[in-house]
Design a protein around this motif. Sequence first.
Motif, short mmCIF file in Angstrom:
data_model
loop_
_atom_site.label_atom_id
_atom_site.label_comp_id
_atom_site.label_asym_id
_atom_site.label_seq_id
_atom_site.Cartn_x
_atom_site.Cartn_y
_atom_site.Cartn_z
N ARG A 196 -1.39 4.64 3.68
CA ARG A 196 -1.24 3.94 4.94
C ARG A 196 -1.35 4.91 6.12
N GLY A 244 0.56 -13.10 6.14
CA GLY A 244 0.84 -13.50 4.77
C GLY A 244 2.29 -13.94 4.58
N GLU A 245 3.19 -13.35 5.36
CA GLU A 245 4.61 -13.71 5.27
C GLU A 245 4.88 -15.05 5.94
N MET A 254 0.85 -1.19 0.00
CA MET A 254 0.00 0.00 0.00
C MET A 254 0.88 1.23 0.00
N MET A 265 -2.18 -8.63 8.94
CA MET A 265 -2.44 -9.40 7.73
C MET A 265 -1.17 -9.57 6.90
N GLU A 266 -0.32 -8.54 6.88
CA GLU A 266 0.95 -8.63 6.16
C GLU A 266 1.85 -9.68 6.82
N LEU A 267 1.91 -9.65 8.15
CA LEU A 267 2.74 -10.62 8.86
C LEU A 267 2.22 -12.04 8.68
N GLU A 276 2.51 4.60 0.98
CA GLU A 276 2.76 5.06 2.33
C GLU A 276 1.81 6.19 2.74
N LYS A 290 -4.49 0.28 10.74
CA LYS A 290 -3.05 0.08 10.60
C LYS A 290 -2.64 -1.24 11.26
N ARG A 314 5.25 -3.22 13.22
CA ARG A 314 4.96 -3.13 11.79
C ARG A 314 3.92 -2.03 11.53
N LEU A 318 -3.88 -4.14 9.06
CA LEU A 318 -3.07 -4.26 7.84
C LEU A 318 -1.73 -4.90 8.17
N ALA A 319 -1.10 -4.44 9.24
CA ALA A 319 0.20 -5.00 9.64
C ALA A 319 0.07 -6.48 9.99
#
Length: 210
Positions: free
Chosen positions: A6, A24-25, A1, A20-22, A3, A14, A39, A17-18
């Motif tokens: 964000r 996904g990793e 996304m 979900m990113e973690l 910045e 926030k 994050r 989103l953080a």
Amino acid sequence: MDERKRQRLSSRDKVLLAAMELFGEGPGSTLSVRAVASRAGVSTGSLRYHFPTQRELQDEVLTRIYDLVAPDDRIHDGSAPARDRLVDCLRQVLAGAGVGSQARVATLTMVEQFIAPEPTEELRTAYLAIEREMRRRVEYWLTVLANEGALPEGDNTRRARFLLTVLNGLGMERALPAEDSILQHENDTLYAAVDHVLTPERPASAREPA
């Protein structure tokens, strides 16, 4: 996304989103408060304000992720047979595991996160949150079909557990060497499992040996 976009998000978004990113990793991630807060660029206190417990955060993240990877739209498509719709929904869950090397990485991650370590309360809570969300999703699909009259009366929780056991086995097979076509075998197995669920259950007395 981007910045700038964000930064315009609320602190709650926030955090989500953080997380979900973690996730996904690393699908086996337990989403630690410190890692997510770092994050997201928020304090741990701010995170706790929106999600007082790790379980609440994990549940919200999993709900949003499954809304993306396994949308409910297909189960409501009355133009298709119930068995095809249910198989498609189950297949979408499997799609997240990948095939071959991707499936092996996903399987190893789950082993390292939830099987190899001692079963602490934190690990147990994290795994049960994942299992509960998957079961909730499958039960919802079954409820939709039941309301349509496409599914006979029965225990949908037990049916959901059965279908998840099939998915777990197929997910493991994706990570193992195979002689035949994995996807063809997977398709045949999914239809066999769904046909079993859609078949009226016999009374307990009829299932007992004479």
